[in-house]
Scaffold this motif. Structure first.
Motif, PDB file in Angstrom:
ATOM      1  N   GLU A 213      44.883  81.582  15.874  1.00 47.72           N
ATOM      2  CA  GLU A 213      44.583  81.368  14.459  1.00 47.72           C
ATOM      3  C   GLU A 213      44.541  79.882  14.128  1.00 47.72           C
ATOM      4  N   ARG A 214      45.446  79.113  14.722  1.00 44.95           N
ATOM      5  CA  ARG A 214      45.453  77.674  14.476  1.00 44.95           C
ATOM      6  C   ARG A 214      44.180  77.016  14.994  1.00 44.95           C
ATOM      7  N   LEU A 215      43.625  77.545  16.062  1.00 38.23           N
ATOM      8  CA  LEU A 215      42.387  76.979  16.609  1.00 38.23           C
ATOM      9  C   LEU A 215      41.223  77.086  15.632  1.00 38.23           C
ATOM     10  N   GLN A 216      41.314  78.004  14.679  1.00 40.31           N
ATOM     11  CA  GLN A 216      40.218  78.214  13.735  1.00 40.31           C
ATOM     12  C   GLN A 216      40.381  77.397  12.449  1.00 40.31           C
ATOM     13  N   THR A 217      41.401  76.554  12.361  1.00 46.29           N
ATOM     14  CA  THR A 217      41.668  75.815  11.132  1.00 46.29           C
ATOM     15  C   THR A 217      40.878  74.514  11.072  1.00 46.29           C
ATOM     16  N   ALA A 218      40.733  74.002   9.839  1.00 47.12           N
ATOM     17  CA  ALA A 218      40.074  72.706   9.641  1.00 47.12           C
ATOM     18  C   ALA A 218      40.859  71.594  10.319  1.00 47.12           C
ATOM     19  N   GLU A 219      42.182  71.708  10.345  1.00 51.10           N
ATOM     20  CA  GLU A 219      43.002  70.689  11.012  1.00 51.10           C
ATOM     21  C   GLU A 219      42.674  70.610  12.496  1.00 51.10           C
ATOM     22  N   ALA A 220      42.539  71.768  13.145  1.00 51.24           N
ATOM     23  CA  ALA A 220      42.217  71.769  14.571  1.00 51.24           C
ATOM     24  C   ALA A 220      40.834  71.186  14.819  1.00 51.24           C
ATOM     25  N   ARG A 221      39.871  71.549  13.987  1.00 46.90           N
ATOM     26  CA  ARG A 221      38.520  70.996  14.165  1.00 46.90           C
ATOM     27  C   ARG A 221      38.536  69.475  14.029  1.00 46.90           C
ATOM     28  N   GLU A 222      39.304  68.957  13.069  1.00 50.47           N
ATOM     29  CA  GLU A 222      39.404  67.514  12.897  1.00 50.47           C
ATOM     30  C   GLU A 222      40.104  66.864  14.089  1.00 50.47           C
ATOM     31  N   ALA A 223      41.155  67.487  14.586  1.00 48.10           N
ATOM     32  CA  ALA A 223      41.892  66.920  15.717  1.00 48.10           C
ATOM     33  C   ALA A 223      41.014  66.804  16.958  1.00 48.10           C
ATOM     34  N   PHE A 224      40.250  67.842  17.256  1.00 48.14           N
ATOM     35  CA  PHE A 224      39.422  67.817  18.456  1.00 48.14           C
ATOM     36  C   PHE A 224      38.195  66.923  18.273  1.00 48.14           C
ATOM     37  N   ALA A 225      37.645  66.883  17.067  1.00 45.86           N
ATOM     38  CA  ALA A 225      36.531  65.971  16.798  1.00 45.86           C
ATOM     39  C   ALA A 225      36.984  64.526  16.960  1.00 45.86           C
ATOM     40  N   ALA A 226      38.181  64.210  16.449  1.00 47.23           N
ATOM     41  CA  ALA A 226      38.709  62.850  16.572  1.00 47.23           C
ATOM     42  C   ALA A 226      38.949  62.478  18.024  1.00 47.23           C
ATOM     43  N   PHE A 227      39.447  63.445  18.798  1.00 47.32           N
ATOM     44  CA  PHE A 227      39.674  63.175  20.220  1.00 47.32           C
ATOM     45  C   PHE A 227      38.358  62.862  20.916  1.00 47.32           C
ATOM     46  N   ALA A 228      37.337  63.665  20.651  1.00 45.67           N
ATOM     47  CA  ALA A 228      36.035  63.463  21.285  1.00 45.67           C
ATOM     48  C   ALA A 228      35.403  62.137  20.863  1.00 45.67           C
ATOM     49  N   GLU A 229      35.636  61.741  19.615  1.00 47.38           N
ATOM     50  CA  GLU A 229      35.045  60.506  19.079  1.00 47.38           C
ATOM     51  C   GLU A 229      35.936  59.296  19.289  1.00 47.38           C
ATOM     52  N   ARG A 230      37.064  59.495  19.934  1.00 55.57           N
ATOM     53  CA  ARG A 230      38.010  58.413  20.255  1.00 55.57           C
ATOM     54  C   ARG A 230      38.439  57.641  19.003  1.00 55.57           C
ATOM     55  N   ARG A 231      38.882  58.393  18.012  1.00 55.97           N
ATOM     56  CA  ARG A 231      39.375  57.795  16.768  1.00 55.97           C
ATOM     57  C   ARG A 231      40.625  58.529  16.323  1.00 55.97           C
ATOM     58  N   PRO A 232      41.429  57.906  15.454  1.00 55.91           N
ATOM     59  CA  PRO A 232      42.606  58.609  14.945  1.00 55.91           C
ATOM     60  C   PRO A 232      42.172  59.756  14.035  1.00 55.91           C
ATOM     61  N   PRO A 233      42.802  60.904  14.107  1.00 53.24           N
ATOM     62  CA  PRO A 233      42.456  62.007  13.194  1.00 53.24           C
ATOM     63  C   PRO A 233      42.947  61.701  11.774  1.00 53.24           C
ATOM     64  N   ASP A 234      42.269  62.264  10.777  1.00 51.69           N
ATOM     65  CA  ASP A 234      42.683  62.108   9.380  1.00 51.69           C
ATOM     66  C   ASP A 234      42.876  63.496   8.781  1.00 51.69           C
TER      67      ASP A 234
END
Length: 227
Positions: free
Chosen positions: A200-221
């Motif tokens: 369920e956590r994998l489907q949250t906006a927080e998870a999408r932001e965390a993984f997008a930030a990792f891929a883009e090499r930036r701090p998550p917000d």
């Protein structure tokens, strides 16, 4: 890798001649880019299937034969939490245990949080999971996550010697001793419940932001996202 480990554990359970499972640690992290890519895919809704890592931890939690782990270098995520299901754990002096679940907007699943809290206490466990603070080998052994710390060159022999020693003990007594120390039915139920929460956590906006930030090499917000 996870499927191969799961298959090996399954074979060990059905092979009467197989009395123990040494689990060797490599220098590479168990949670590498491929696993994060898999999680990111699930967070985007591209892949709704179970991760092979989930099958591995579930299989590990059901093991009735002795499990001996040898860890060197960085043990990240399941590389650390799988040790809670092992019976003997040896760390190289360069080992570091890291649990960055919250950093990725996830939660520790597969009975990891409860096992860790019971083993080392709430304060240490919370710091490991909530802050993602690494634990060095000496600290891990001191708080009860490992049996001993040895030089990296001696690690494999130390673990193998322990596994060989176990094979010389009566298998029936070893199995019953492990059963008395671990409630497999309760472990399986908690693994299932926590695994569902993880999905369920994998489907949250927080998870999408965390993984997008990792891929883009930036701090998550996370500041403007719903919890």
């Amino acid at each position: 890798m996870y499927d191969a480990l799961s298959d090996g554990l399954d074979r060990a359970e059905t092979d009467a001649a197989y009395q123990g499972d040494p689990v060797p640690g490599r220098r590479r992290q168990l949670y590498g880019r491929n696993d994060l890519a898999d999680f990111a895919s699930q967070a985007r809704g591209d892949n709704s299937g179970d991760s092979p890592a989930h099958r591995f931890i579930s299989t590990l939690g059901k093991a009735t034969k002795p499990l001996v782990a040898a860890v060197q270098g960085n043990a990240v995520g399941v590389g650390t939490t799988m040790l809670l299901h092992c019976d003997l754990v040896y760390l190289a002096d360069n080992a570091r245990l890291i649990t960055p679940f919250v950093n990725l907007a996830l939660v520790p699943e597969q009975r990891r949080a409860g096992c860790c809290r019971a083993r080392i206490g709430h304060a240490r466990a919370y710091a490991m999971f909530a802050l993602g603070e690494p634990l060095d080998a000496a600290s891990a052994a001191a708080c009860g996550l490992a049996n001993a710390v040895v030089p990296a060159a001696d690690l494999r022999k130390k673990a193998m010697d322990a596994a060989i020693a176990l094979t010389k003990r009566p298998a029936g007594s070893l199995s019953l001793t492990k059963k008395l120390m671990r409630d497999h039915e309760r472990i399986a139920a908690q693994i299932a419940a926590e695994g569902q929460l993880f999905k369920e956590r994998l489907q949250t906006a927080e998870a999408r932001e965390a993984f997008a930030a990792f891929a883009e090499r930036r701090p998550p917000d996370f500041s403007k996202l719903p919890a």
